[in-house]
Design a protein around this motif. Sequence first.
Motif, mmCIF file in Angstrom:
data_model
loop_
_atom_site.group_PDB
_atom_site.id
_atom_site.type_symbol
_atom_site.label_atom_id
_atom_site.label_comp_id
_atom_site.label_asym_id
_atom_site.label_seq_id
_atom_site.Cartn_x
_atom_site.Cartn_y
_atom_site.Cartn_z
ATOM 1 N N TYR A 79 67.112 8.801 85.178
ATOM 2 C CA TYR A 79 67.063 7.196 85.734
ATOM 3 C C TYR A 79 65.819 7.002 85.988
ATOM 4 O O TYR A 79 65.162 6.534 87.017
ATOM 5 C CB TYR A 79 67.927 7.376 87.228
ATOM 6 C CG TYR A 79 69.415 7.963 87.096
ATOM 7 C CD1 TYR A 79 70.452 7.217 86.726
ATOM 8 C CD2 TYR A 79 69.501 9.272 87.359
ATOM 9 C CE1 TYR A 79 71.658 7.812 86.742
ATOM 10 C CE2 TYR A 79 70.814 9.821 87.413
ATOM 11 C CZ TYR A 79 71.785 8.939 86.989
ATOM 12 O OH TYR A 79 73.282 9.411 87.090
ATOM 13 N N ASP A 99 73.499 6.165 79.298
ATOM 14 C CA ASP A 99 73.955 5.894 80.647
ATOM 15 C C ASP A 99 74.654 7.375 80.904
ATOM 16 O O ASP A 99 75.514 7.796 80.630
ATOM 17 C CB ASP A 99 75.420 4.848 80.380
ATOM 18 C CG ASP A 99 76.079 4.647 81.873
ATOM 19 O OD1 ASP A 99 75.835 5.325 82.590
ATOM 20 O OD2 ASP A 99 76.821 3.347 81.786
ATOM 21 N N HIS A 152 75.757 8.082 83.748
ATOM 22 C CA HIS A 152 77.308 8.164 84.574
ATOM 23 C C HIS A 152 78.486 8.422 83.498
ATOM 24 O O HIS A 152 79.153 9.124 83.832
ATOM 25 C CB HIS A 152 77.407 6.717 85.275
ATOM 26 C CG HIS A 152 76.401 6.648 86.394
ATOM 27 N ND1 HIS A 152 76.653 7.383 87.702
ATOM 28 C CD2 HIS A 152 75.329 5.736 86.679
ATOM 29 C CE1 HIS A 152 75.623 6.954 88.578
ATOM 30 N NE2 HIS A 152 75.054 6.149 88.025
ATOM 31 N N PRO A 178 70.115 5.472 91.147
ATOM 32 C CA PRO A 178 70.074 4.284 91.643
ATOM 33 C C PRO A 178 70.803 4.491 93.153
ATOM 34 O O PRO A 178 71.290 5.366 93.332
ATOM 35 C CB PRO A 178 70.829 3.325 90.638
ATOM 36 C CG PRO A 178 71.552 4.079 89.615
ATOM 37 C CD PRO A 178 70.679 5.515 89.636
ATOM 38 N N ARG A 179 70.944 3.284 93.686
ATOM 39 C CA ARG A 179 71.533 3.282 94.995
ATOM 40 C C ARG A 179 72.986 4.102 95.098
ATOM 41 O O ARG A 179 73.482 4.685 95.809
ATOM 42 C CB ARG A 179 71.640 2.204 95.750
ATOM 43 C CG ARG A 179 71.802 1.898 97.245
ATOM 44 C CD ARG A 179 71.703 0.562 97.571
ATOM 45 N NE ARG A 179 70.317 -0.050 97.669
ATOM 46 C CZ ARG A 179 69.921 -1.270 97.636
ATOM 47 N NH1 ARG A 179 70.701 -1.966 97.197
ATOM 48 N NH2 ARG A 179 68.744 -1.533 97.645
ATOM 49 N N GLY A 180 73.710 3.917 93.707
ATOM 50 C CA GLY A 180 75.128 4.224 93.780
ATOM 51 C C GLY A 180 75.205 5.723 93.558
ATOM 52 O O GLY A 180 76.282 6.600 93.552
ATOM 53 N N GLY A 181 73.940 6.335 93.257
ATOM 54 C CA GLY A 181 73.901 7.849 93.237
ATOM 55 C C GLY A 181 73.970 8.292 91.890
ATOM 56 O O GLY A 181 73.950 7.501 90.769
#
Length: 150
Positions: free
Chosen positions: A78, A124, A126, A146-149
């Motif tokens: 990230y 990506d 994720h 990111p904020r979403g983990g």
Amino acid sequence: MRIIKDIVANTALIRVHYKVGTNIETIYCSANPFIILGGLEIELPANCFLQVSKESINIISGIVLNLADSYRNIIDLYAGIGTYGYFLCKKSMVTCFESNKFMVNTINQNAKKYDLNLKGIVRDLHKKPLKKSELEVFDLAIINPPRGGA
């Protein structure tokens, strides 16, 4: 759009974009914004991520540099525009994974421009996380999701 351009032209703003879905369009640009990272002038792509202030970048980068001092093959997950990589690549090879192709282009353009031990890869994490076998080649992993983990 013309009204926005006219308003912005009389301010200190140097670039304005708008985003619809995944499309980012430049409305106004009088100069390309940049930041100094690891002593290097890095141009900022549209829609990039940075820490909230120069001070926070320097504090976090200082901590990362101190902890990473003895490692020579580092992965940055990230990675954004490669913020930590610009500090670390003077002593180590840094491979940056990021899903945003514009940020990865920034990493790779600067690696070439400044002849850095730095490489960006679009992925990506994720949808396609790294496998254990892919991670085993690195001495150290930096993860700043990111904020979403992660």
